[in-house]
Design a protein around this motif. Structure first.
Motif, short mmCIF file in Angstrom:
data_model
loop_
_atom_site.label_atom_id
_atom_site.label_comp_id
_atom_site.label_asym_id
_atom_site.label_seq_id
_atom_site.Cartn_x
_atom_site.Cartn_y
_atom_site.Cartn_z
N ALA A 261 1.04 -1.13 -0.05
CA ALA A 261 0.02 0.11 -0.11
C ALA A 261 0.77 1.13 0.11
CB ALA A 261 -0.80 -0.03 1.20
N ASP A 262 0.28 2.38 -0.03
CA ASP A 262 1.03 3.44 0.18
C ASP A 262 1.80 3.68 1.42
OD1 ASP A 262 -0.34 4.24 -2.19
OD2 ASP A 262 -2.05 5.53 -1.12
N ALA A 263 2.88 4.64 1.23
CA ALA A 263 3.63 4.58 2.67
C ALA A 263 2.95 5.30 3.69
CB ALA A 263 4.87 5.55 2.19
N ASP A 264 1.88 5.79 3.78
CA ASP A 264 1.15 6.31 5.04
C ASP A 264 0.10 5.50 5.26
OD1 ASP A 264 -0.31 6.88 2.58
OD2 ASP A 264 -0.72 9.07 3.36
N THR A 265 0.14 4.33 4.99
CA THR A 265 -1.10 3.43 5.23
C THR A 265 -0.81 2.81 6.71
OG1 THR A 265 -1.70 2.80 2.97
CG2 THR A 265 -2.45 1.34 4.75
N ASP A 266 -1.38 2.90 7.69
CA ASP A 266 -1.13 2.28 9.01
C ASP A 266 -1.56 0.89 9.21
OD1 ASP A 266 -0.37 3.18 11.70
OD2 ASP A 266 -2.46 2.47 12.08
N LEU A 267 -0.37 0.11 9.56
CA LEU A 267 -0.60 -1.30 9.68
C LEU A 267 -1.32 -1.67 10.91
CD1 LEU A 267 0.24 -4.32 9.25
CD2 LEU A 267 2.46 -4.03 10.54
N ALA A 268 -1.44 -0.86 12.03
CA ALA A 268 -2.25 -1.09 13.21
C ALA A 268 -3.84 -1.15 12.60
CB ALA A 268 -1.87 -0.25 14.32
N THR A 269 -3.97 -0.18 12.13
CA THR A 269 -5.12 0.31 11.34
C THR A 269 -5.75 -0.92 10.57
OG1 THR A 269 -4.79 2.59 11.64
CG2 THR A 269 -6.96 1.80 10.23
N LEU A 270 -4.83 -1.23 9.75
CA LEU A 270 -5.20 -2.43 9.03
C LEU A 270 -5.50 -3.87 9.70
CD1 LEU A 270 -2.71 -2.32 5.94
CD2 LEU A 270 -5.04 -1.84 5.84
N VAL A 271 -4.60 -4.17 10.77
CA VAL A 271 -4.84 -5.05 11.62
C VAL A 271 -6.20 -5.04 12.17
CG1 VAL A 271 -3.85 -6.39 13.67
CG2 VAL A 271 -2.18 -5.66 11.90
N ARG A 272 -6.48 -4.05 12.86
CA ARG A 272 -8.00 -3.77 13.45
C ARG A 272 -9.09 -4.01 12.61
NH1 ARG A 272 -5.23 0.18 16.61
NH2 ARG A 272 -4.64 -0.65 18.39
N ALA A 273 -8.65 -3.42 11.44
CA ALA A 273 -9.75 -3.70 10.39
C ALA A 273 -10.16 -5.23 9.91
CB ALA A 273 -9.41 -2.93 9.10
N SER A 274 -9.22 -5.88 10.15
CA SER A 274 -9.58 -7.48 9.74
C SER A 274 -10.45 -7.99 10.65
CB SER A 274 -8.01 -8.07 9.86
OG SER A 274 -7.70 -8.13 11.23
N ARG A 275 -10.79 -7.32 12.00
CA ARG A 275 -11.68 -7.79 12.96
C ARG A 275 -13.04 -8.02 12.15
NH1 ARG A 275 -14.60 -10.14 15.31
NH2 ARG A 275 -15.08 -10.31 17.59
N ASP A 276 -13.55 -6.95 11.30
CA ASP A 276 -14.78 -6.88 10.60
C ASP A 276 -14.78 -7.72 9.44
OD1 ASP A 276 -15.79 -4.88 12.46
OD2 ASP A 276 -14.97 -3.17 10.95
N GLU A 277 -13.68 -7.91 8.88
CA GLU A 277 -13.51 -9.03 7.70
C GLU A 277 -13.87 -10.29 8.35
OE1 GLU A 277 -10.74 -6.74 4.63
OE2 GLU A 277 -9.95 -8.24 5.96
N LEU A 278 -13.00 -10.50 9.37
CA LEU A 278 -13.18 -11.93 9.93
C LEU A 278 -14.74 -12.33 10.38
CD1 LEU A 278 -10.23 -12.09 12.39
CD2 LEU A 278 -10.45 -13.50 10.32
N GLU A 279 -15.53 -11.26 10.96
CA GLU A 279 -16.73 -11.49 11.00
C GLU A 279 -17.37 -11.93 9.86
OE1 GLU A 279 -18.19 -8.50 13.75
OE2 GLU A 279 -19.61 -9.79 14.45
N VAL A 280 -16.98 -11.06 8.75
CA VAL A 280 -17.92 -11.52 7.37
C VAL A 280 -17.65 -12.84 6.87
CG1 VAL A 280 -17.64 -10.91 5.05
CG2 VAL A 280 -17.96 -8.94 6.78
N VAL A 281 -16.14 -13.32 7.07
CA VAL A 281 -15.63 -14.59 6.87
C VAL A 281 -16.63 -15.61 7.28
CG1 VAL A 281 -13.78 -16.39 7.02
CG2 VAL A 281 -13.49 -13.85 6.04
N THR A 282 -16.91 -15.61 8.71
CA THR A 282 -17.52 -16.72 9.21
C THR A 282 -18.98 -16.32 9.56
OG1 THR A 282 -17.40 -15.44 11.54
CG2 THR A 282 -15.71 -16.87 10.78
N GLN A 283 -19.60 -15.26 8.80
CA GLN A 283 -21.35 -15.28 8.78
C GLN A 283 -21.67 -16.39 7.89
OE1 GLN A 283 -22.09 -11.44 6.79
NE2 GLN A 283 -21.89 -10.33 8.83
#
Lengths: 170, 170
Positions: free
Chosen positions: A147-169
Motif C-alpha cells: 500500500a501507500d507509505a502512509d497506510t497504518d499497519l495497526a489500522t489494517l490489523v484492527r480492520a481485519s476484525r470486521d472482515e473475520l466476522e464477514v468470513v464466518t457469517q
C-alpha cells in the motif's frame, strides 16, 4: 540500508558478518544460521505481542485481545516500513526464507494461543484464535507492504476484525 | 511400513530411494530434494481440495465451501490414519520438515482463496477465508492424530465451523 545487493543466495555469511562489523565466528554466536540474520528481532517481536495480549482488558474477548497484541506489533513496525518492504521482497524471493518466516509465525500463533489460555479461554478456542489472528495479521501485513507509505499497519490489523466476522457469517 | 527407523536426519536419500526400488538418480527425477519424499501426494491432495471447493453448491458461502473442500481431504486421509500419525511424528520431530509442511499449507490457503475468488468472493475476503479455513484444518488435523483411531477427520473439520463462529463472536 540496502538489503543483499546481489541477492540473498549470492551473499555469504562472511559478507553479512563483515557488513555488521562482526567476524563469521561472532556472527554464529548471535545467529543459528545464515537465514536467521533476517529474523534478528523475532524473539522481542513475539514478546512485545504476547505482553500486549496478556495486558488487554480482562473483559475483552480472545480474538479482540489477540488482534490488539498484533496491532501493537503494527505500531512497532510502522516507523520501519521501508525496511519492512525491502525485507519482505528478500523473503518473498527465497523459498527457504519463506519457510523460516512461516515457522516463526506458527510459533507466534502458538504463543498467542498460550496467553489466551492463561487468560481463561478454553484450550481449543485459544489455539484456533491464535491461528486465525495470525492469519489476519499476515493478510494485513501483505496489504501494508503493497500500500501507500502512509497506510497504518495497526489500522489494517484492527480492520481485519470486521472482515473475520464477514468470513464466518452464515 | 515403518517410517525412518533411524530417524529422518540419519536416513540418506540413497536409502530412501533403495527402499522405494529406485536409484538415487531416479529419486531426484520424482522429488526435488530429500524432504519432498514426505510430500509426495501434495499436488494431488491440493487438487482434490480445490476441486471440491469449486464444486460446492453455488449458494454456499465462502467459508463453508472452503471447509467442505477440506472435509473432502479428511475423507481422503481417513483410511490412512495410522500412516498419517507416523508421518506427523516424523514431521514434528524435524524443523526443516515442519518448514516444508508450512509452505505447502500456505500454498493450499492461497489456492483455496483463488478458487473462492473464481466463485465470486471479493479478493480480500477470499484470501482471508483461505487462511482461516486452513488454520481450522490444521487444528482439526492435530486433534485427529492425537485422538482415538475411530475419530473422523471430516467431522472434526466441519465441527471447526462452529468454533470459528465462537472465535469471532463479539
Amino acid at each position: 540500508m540496502c538489503y543483499f545487493t546481489n541477492g540473498f543466495d549470492q551473499t555469504t555469511v562472511a559478507e553479512i558478518a563483515a557488513r555488521a562489523g562482526l567476524t563469521e565466528r561472532t556472527y554464529f554466536r548471535h545467529f543459528a544460521d545464515k537465514r536467521e540474520v533476517l529474523f534478528g528481532g523475532a524473539v522481542e517481536f513475539q514478546e512485545h505481542i504476547t505482553r500486549a495480549v496478556a495486558s488487554a482488558p480482562s473483559g475483552m474477548g480472545p480474538l479482540d485481545a489477540a488482534l490488539e497484541g498484533l496491532a501493537a506489533a503494527g505500531a512497532l513496525l510502522q516507523p520501519w516500513r521501508s525496511r519492512a518492504v525491502q525485507r519482505n521482497a528478500v523473503v518473498t524471493a527465497n523459498v527457504e526464507l519463506q519457510e523460516r518466516e512461516l515457522v516463526k509465525l506458527a510459533g507466534l500463533a502458538l504463543a498467542i494461543g498460550g496467553v489466551l489460555r492463561d487468560r481463561g479461554t478454553p484450550d481449543a478456542v485459544a489455539r484456533l484464535t491464535g491461528e486465525v489472528a495470525v492469519a489476519a495479521f499476515r493478510t494485513a501485513f501483505d496489504r501494508w507492504v503493497h500500500a501507500d507509505a502512509d497506510t497504518d499497519l495497526a489500522t489494517l490489523v484492527r480492520a481485519s476484525r470486521d472482515e473475520l466476522e464477514v468470513v464466518t457469517q452464515r
